[in-house]
Design a protein around this motif. Sequence first.
Motif, PDB file in Angstrom:
ATOM      1  N   VAL A 110      40.884  43.745  35.340  1.00 20.54           N
ATOM      2  CA  VAL A 110      41.105  44.082  36.954  1.00 20.54           C
ATOM      3  C   VAL A 110      39.883  45.211  36.508  1.00 20.54           C
ATOM      4  O   VAL A 110      40.630  46.801  35.864  1.00 20.54           O
ATOM      5  N   LEU A 123      36.839  45.636  42.047  1.00 17.97           N
ATOM      6  CA  LEU A 123      37.741  46.499  42.525  1.00 17.97           C
ATOM      7  C   LEU A 123      35.692  46.886  43.412  1.00 17.97           C
ATOM      8  O   LEU A 123      35.335  47.639  42.780  1.00 17.97           O
ATOM      9  N   VAL A 167      43.609  40.102  44.507  1.00 19.12           N
ATOM     10  CA  VAL A 167      43.507  40.091  42.962  1.00 19.12           C
ATOM     11  C   VAL A 167      44.760  39.556  42.375  1.00 19.12           C
ATOM     12  O   VAL A 167      44.148  38.621  41.854  1.00 19.12           O
ATOM     13  N   GLY A 192      44.693  50.604  41.343  1.00 20.95           N
ATOM     14  CA  GLY A 192      44.570  49.947  39.749  1.00 20.95           C
ATOM     15  C   GLY A 192      46.583  49.849  39.442  1.00 20.95           C
ATOM     16  O   GLY A 192      47.259  49.619  39.016  1.00 20.95           O
ATOM     17  N   VAL A 207      44.510  46.415  33.178  1.00 19.54           N
ATOM     18  CA  VAL A 207      44.160  47.551  34.435  1.00 19.54           C
ATOM     19  C   VAL A 207      43.319  48.756  34.300  1.00 19.54           C
ATOM     20  O   VAL A 207      44.218  49.458  33.799  1.00 19.54           O
ATOM     21  N   SER A 246      39.293  48.037  38.448  1.00 21.89           N
ATOM     22  CA  SER A 246      39.822  48.795  39.558  1.00 21.89           C
ATOM     23  C   SER A 246      39.245  50.404  39.780  1.00 21.89           C
ATOM     24  O   SER A 246      39.314  51.169  40.662  1.00 21.89           O
TER      25      SER A 246
END
Length: 246
Positions: free
Chosen positions: A81, A134, A219, A20, A12, A83
């Motif tokens: 992810v 994102l 998410v 995040g 992440v 973010s």
Amino acid sequence: MEICFKNKRALVTGAGKGIGRGIAVALAKCGASVTALTRSQADLDTLKQEVPGIETICLDVHDWDKTNEVLSPLPPFDLLVNSAGVSSGESCLEVSAEAYDNVMMINHRAILQITKIVAKGMIAKGEGGSIVNLSSIASLQGLTNHAVYASSKGALDSYTKVAALELAKHKIRVNCVNPTVVLTPMARKFWAQGEMRDAMINRIPLGRFLEIEDVVNPVIFLLSDMSAMINGITMPIDGGASAALV
């Protein structure tokens, strides 16, 4: 059905604060082995206190060479992810080279690079994976005084679709979430009151801004096997704002 990421490795970015951080904590609670990346060591230290088992990386993703040096040797991830992001408040008549370079570097170029590194690891492992970017409602609707920011998120939406097409043969899914205003601690101060707040709220049929968990939950869903046939989408999380042509 409970979502479980046991035996899954997740990376992440932008995990020090806000959305995040919420995603990193949620993934850990769902059983994933989480690596949290951000440029603030202080934020990583407090995250480590909150989630003792989490791995942390302090890295400024502005630096292409350093990012390659740090991330490429890591064991493959199953989940990513993207973010990390920055905003900018210039109008079309105020755009500066500095603002453009900074916003596009973080919101677009860094995501392309990190996705490339992580996707190559997923391909080498041969078990597929899931990636969530994102983005923002600013890519789907005009948002005044956000010329560079909106442009960066529009570019990210387009990249998400390209990556989804190219990586699908490797069983890697790539999707995007597009929130409206999210009430992070910083955003709460900015959107607490005033004409701008009222105008924005009036565009949201459900009548409120988002809490962090309103983004975290979609998410987590998109990362999970519960969304196994969802690929290449941009998901508005906006209380219905994008349903209206206003």
